[in-house]
Enzyme design. Sequence first.
Site, short mmCIF file in Angstrom:
data_model
loop_
_atom_site.label_atom_id
_atom_site.label_comp_id
_atom_site.label_asym_id
_atom_site.label_seq_id
_atom_site.Cartn_x
_atom_site.Cartn_y
_atom_site.Cartn_z
N GLY A 27 -20.91 15.69 31.93
CA GLY A 27 -21.97 14.71 31.71
C GLY A 27 -21.46 13.28 31.83
N GLN B 191 -23.77 15.10 36.79
CA GLN B 191 -24.73 15.20 35.70
C GLN B 191 -24.90 13.85 35.00
OE1 GLN B 191 -24.22 16.98 31.62
NE2 GLN B 191 -25.57 18.57 32.45
N GLU C 224 -30.23 20.85 25.29
CA GLU C 224 -29.11 20.83 24.33
C GLU C 224 -29.24 19.77 23.23
OE1 GLU C 224 -28.54 22.39 27.04
OE2 GLU C 224 -26.91 23.82 26.73
N ARG D 103 -32.24 19.87 33.92
CA ARG D 103 -31.80 20.94 33.01
C ARG D 103 -32.77 21.00 31.84
NH1 ARG D 103 -25.96 22.56 30.93
NH2 ARG D 103 -26.54 24.62 30.15
N HIS E 15 -27.27 21.37 20.11
CA HIS E 15 -25.93 21.45 19.51
C HIS E 15 -25.99 21.64 18.00
CE1 HIS E 15 -23.68 21.07 23.08
NE2 HIS E 15 -24.12 19.87 23.38
N GLN F 24 -11.56 28.83 22.73
CA GLN F 24 -10.35 28.35 22.05
C GLN F 24 -9.62 27.22 22.77
OE1 GLN F 24 -9.42 32.68 20.54
NE2 GLN F 24 -7.72 31.36 20.03
N CYS G 73 -7.77 26.60 29.36
CA CYS G 73 -8.36 27.92 29.23
C CYS G 73 -7.32 28.86 28.64
CB CYS G 73 -8.82 28.43 30.59
SG CYS G 73 -9.36 30.14 30.54
N ALA H 8 1.91 37.37 25.48
CA ALA H 8 3.00 36.52 25.97
C ALA H 8 3.76 37.24 27.08
CB ALA H 8 3.94 36.14 24.83
N LYS I 183 -16.03 41.13 19.91
CA LYS I 183 -14.88 40.69 20.71
C LYS I 183 -14.61 41.67 21.86
CE LYS I 183 -12.59 37.48 17.72
NZ LYS I 183 -11.35 36.95 17.22
N LEU J 3 0.58 31.49 15.54
CA LEU J 3 0.51 32.22 16.81
C LEU J 3 -0.90 32.78 17.05
CD1 LEU J 3 2.20 33.50 19.22
CD2 LEU J 3 1.97 35.60 17.89
P1 NAP Z 1 -3.34 32.75 9.45
O1 NAP Z 1 -4.58 32.18 10.02
O2 NAP Z 1 -2.17 31.90 9.28
O3 NAP Z 1 -3.74 33.40 8.04
C1 NAP Z 1 -2.86 34.07 7.22
C2 NAP Z 1 -3.52 34.24 5.86
O4 NAP Z 1 -2.62 34.89 5.02
C3 NAP Z 1 -3.92 32.96 5.21
O5 NAP Z 1 -5.22 33.14 4.67
C4 NAP Z 1 -2.89 32.76 4.10
O6 NAP Z 1 -3.66 32.15 3.10
C5 NAP Z 1 -2.46 34.18 3.81
N1 NAP Z 1 -1.05 34.32 3.45
C6 NAP Z 1 0.03 33.83 4.09
N2 NAP Z 1 1.16 34.19 3.46
C7 NAP Z 1 0.80 34.94 2.41
C8 NAP Z 1 1.53 35.60 1.38
N3 NAP Z 1 2.85 35.56 1.34
N4 NAP Z 1 0.83 36.26 0.44
C9 NAP Z 1 -0.51 36.31 0.49
N5 NAP Z 1 -1.25 35.71 1.43
C10 NAP Z 1 -0.59 35.02 2.39
O7 NAP Z 1 -2.89 33.96 10.31
P2 NAP Z 1 -3.64 35.25 10.78
O8 NAP Z 1 -4.93 35.48 10.11
O9 NAP Z 1 -2.60 36.28 10.66
O10 NAP Z 1 -3.94 34.94 12.28
C11 NAP Z 1 -2.88 34.74 13.20
C12 NAP Z 1 -3.31 33.77 14.26
O11 NAP Z 1 -4.31 34.31 15.07
C13 NAP Z 1 -3.83 32.49 13.68
O12 NAP Z 1 -3.38 31.41 14.45
C14 NAP Z 1 -5.29 32.66 13.80
O13 NAP Z 1 -5.97 31.45 13.88
C15 NAP Z 1 -5.39 33.45 15.08
N6 NAP Z 1 -6.64 34.19 15.13
C16 NAP Z 1 -7.73 33.52 15.48
C17 NAP Z 1 -8.93 34.16 15.50
C18 NAP Z 1 -10.15 33.40 15.91
O14 NAP Z 1 -11.22 33.77 15.56
N7 NAP Z 1 -10.07 32.34 16.67
C19 NAP Z 1 -9.03 35.48 15.15
C20 NAP Z 1 -7.90 36.16 14.80
C21 NAP Z 1 -6.69 35.50 14.77
P3 NAP Z 1 -3.11 31.60 1.73
O15 NAP Z 1 -1.69 31.14 2.03
O16 NAP Z 1 -4.04 30.51 1.34
O17 NAP Z 1 -3.21 32.76 0.85
FE1 SF4 Z 2 -11.87 31.07 26.42
FE2 SF4 Z 2 -11.01 30.14 28.78
FE3 SF4 Z 2 -13.43 31.09 28.61
FE4 SF4 Z 2 -12.83 28.79 27.40
S1 SF4 Z 2 -12.85 29.19 29.58
S2 SF4 Z 2 -14.02 30.44 26.58
S3 SF4 Z 2 -10.75 29.19 26.77
S4 SF4 Z 2 -11.55 32.24 28.28
#
Ligand code: NAP
Ligand code: SF4
Length: 674
Positions: free
Chosen positions: A59, A101, A165, A215, A253, A340, A354, A385, A422, A658
């Site tokens: 836009g 646009q 939008e 649009r 939005h 993301q 992307c 990875a 998903k 990660l």
């Molecule tokens: P995360 O987002 O870092 O969450 C880990 C969770 O565990 C936190 O809630 C943390 O909260 C808790 N935790 C950490 N250490 C702990 C401990 N020793 N004892 C108890 N609780 C603990 O990691 P994740 O859920 O494993 O996800 C991994 C990655 O994948 C992240 O980057 C996440 O964003 C990504 N992911 C993204 C999506 C999405 O929808 N975009 C979906 C799945 C995964 P507290 O420390 O507050 O308790």
């Molecule tokens: Fe995910 Fe790439 Fe599609 Fe954006 S363009 S939604 S980052 S797969």
Amino acid sequence: MSAFPHLLAPLELGFVTLRNRVLMGSMHTGLEETGDWGRVARFYAERAEGEAGLIVTGGMAPNARGAVVPGAAGLFSPADIAGHRRVTAAVHAAGGRIAMQILHAGRYALAPGCVAPSAVRAPISPHVPVALDEAGIEAELDDFATAAARAREAGYDGVEVMGSEGYLLSQFLVSRTNRRTDSWGGSFENRMRFAVEAVRRVRESVGSDFILIFRISLADLVPEGASWEETARLARAVEAAGATLLNTGIGWHESRVPTIATSVPRGAFAWLTARLAGEIRVPVIASNRINTPEAAEAILASGGAAMVSLARPWLADARFVAKARAGRARQIAPCIACNQACLDHTFSGRLTSCLVNPGACHEAELELRPVRRARRIAVAGAGPAGLAAALTLAERGHEVTLFEAADRIGGQLQLARRIPGKEEFDGLIDWYLEMLRWRRVRQRLGRVATAAELAGYEAVVVATGVTPRRPAIPVEPGAAVVSYAEVLSGQAPAGPRVAVVGAGGIGFDVAEFLVHDGPSPALDPALWAAEWGVGDPALHRGGLASEGARPVPPARAVTLMQRRSEKPGRGLGKTTGWIHRARLRAKGVRMLAGVSYERITPEGVWILRDGAPLLVPVDTVVLCAGQEPRAGLARELAALPAPPEVHVVGGAASAEGLDAKRAIDEGTRLGARI
Ligand code: NAP
Ligand code: SF4
């Protein structure tokens, strides 16, 4: 014959013929704001080479007031034309066509002094807009016409006037935001005057042989949104005012209904485009969650649209149409609609890219150069990875062998695909399988690669990923405690009452998995619409069902906990976190923040909350407490008397923060380097 005869058919517009039926929809990438127009030109030219039928730019504001954020790109003055000319020249040289646009953000402009039909603040903005007076309205309309004339001068093939939008034109259209009592408000005739006048003046300024897309919003998905009768009237009026094509948009939005996230069924709103097609003569374009040539072909073949608009899929693969035409549709890198690396970046002021294709918008920086000498390289681990590294290395000409302990590729992607909503991860895994075959990557599945056997390779990429963290919470005998990986892979069952320890991305995903039973709403449009309260705009204004959302009752009682006192889910994706939170709320998930874990017993989890002990009575406890790197292989390789060249990537290098985006990015960048 091609598998996509409708998709590949040219579209005759009278004064110009589009080479096929695929529009690359408008996306704000942030590239223009870098000021490097060569980079912008390359981004679009690569998509033109990939045979987009017609590209629409991000836009461009017709004046500084209309910019989404201060400093956003536009076509405000003759001085802006030179940069745009580089883009149009590059696209034309690549055989493509491109329209600019014109987007006026109105009250969505994130700046004090933004303007709108009435002084009604948007729920997603801190700024109360200034209501335009008559002279202000005239000036805005003139700026639309001037921007269009400049677009023509800059070499564009057309313009798209953004009328959906929730931006300025939308704000005039509905009483939610238009409280005026003069000739620009009140009756629908008056409310649509601004949009129709914008189209009329744009047409007047560009002449008859220039593409003019309008649009239009088919379902505003906000209270007091447009009725279908109003939408159809508007469509006929803009057609009469000079529109060549009608593109479609869904949802403002500020809507609380997801419209493009991965949990939205593919082509969920195409039925509305088909209805619009019956109201007017000019071609209409279907949009929203169309991400494969098969889905696009089905919509076109049904006669429900003359074109399809795909936006994010052009980030995932710049050669979308070229591959479909060449019979290589399976090799189109799929957009999994995760947001993301695209929208989440845009909304946090970062350059778009992307998750699937980190080279998007980084075309020059991540160029894959063929290698001078092919090396024998082993990649240990076929998670995101490792897959990205293996594929990139092979694409550049290296001889790659991929080792994976499981009997199939994917790693954590195999867990992600089990989450309802998903399912797009399936397509990503299939794409990797196809590309590994195409690039002749040798696969050694179902066996753990030892350091000794890897030592025979010239280089080794260690992509062994992560293991779920086991937090130091005392567990009494008889308590059912399992990891997220065991639950999602089906190795461990969960009882009717479950506590989830850890409310990060995985904790939210596991909660969604546990409350769910039956068909996934993402694969069942009617169920999805009922769960989100989406209705027919012919019966319900704005397309919001008057009976509201009707979520399916949860399959289990789930409690989601975290130690931090902030709102659970704060760290989720910027543009999708609210969807996950809303889903779990609708399923009655109890969310406890600021807890400390005391012990887990057969009765449940004992926690301290506000200093008081509390039992969360559950049958099963699922640990989603983050991950630890699986780094053993890297250590073993380093300890060899004559270690090979070793590269550690993804979770094996660092598990902190990660996700698939980081893993694929790191794997790709490493693969581009070796
Ligand atoms: P995360 O987002 O870092 O969450 C880990 C969770 O565990 C936190 O809630 C943390 O909260 C808790 N935790 C950490 N250490 C702990 C401990 N020793 N004892 C108890 N609780 C603990 O990691 P994740 O859920 O494993 O996800 C991994 C990655 O994948 C992240 O980057 C996440 O964003 C990504 N992911 C993204 C999506 C999405 O929808 N975009 C979906 C799945 C995964 P507290 O420390 O507050 O308790
Ligand atoms: Fe995910 Fe790439 Fe599609 Fe954006 S363009 S939604 S980052 S797969």
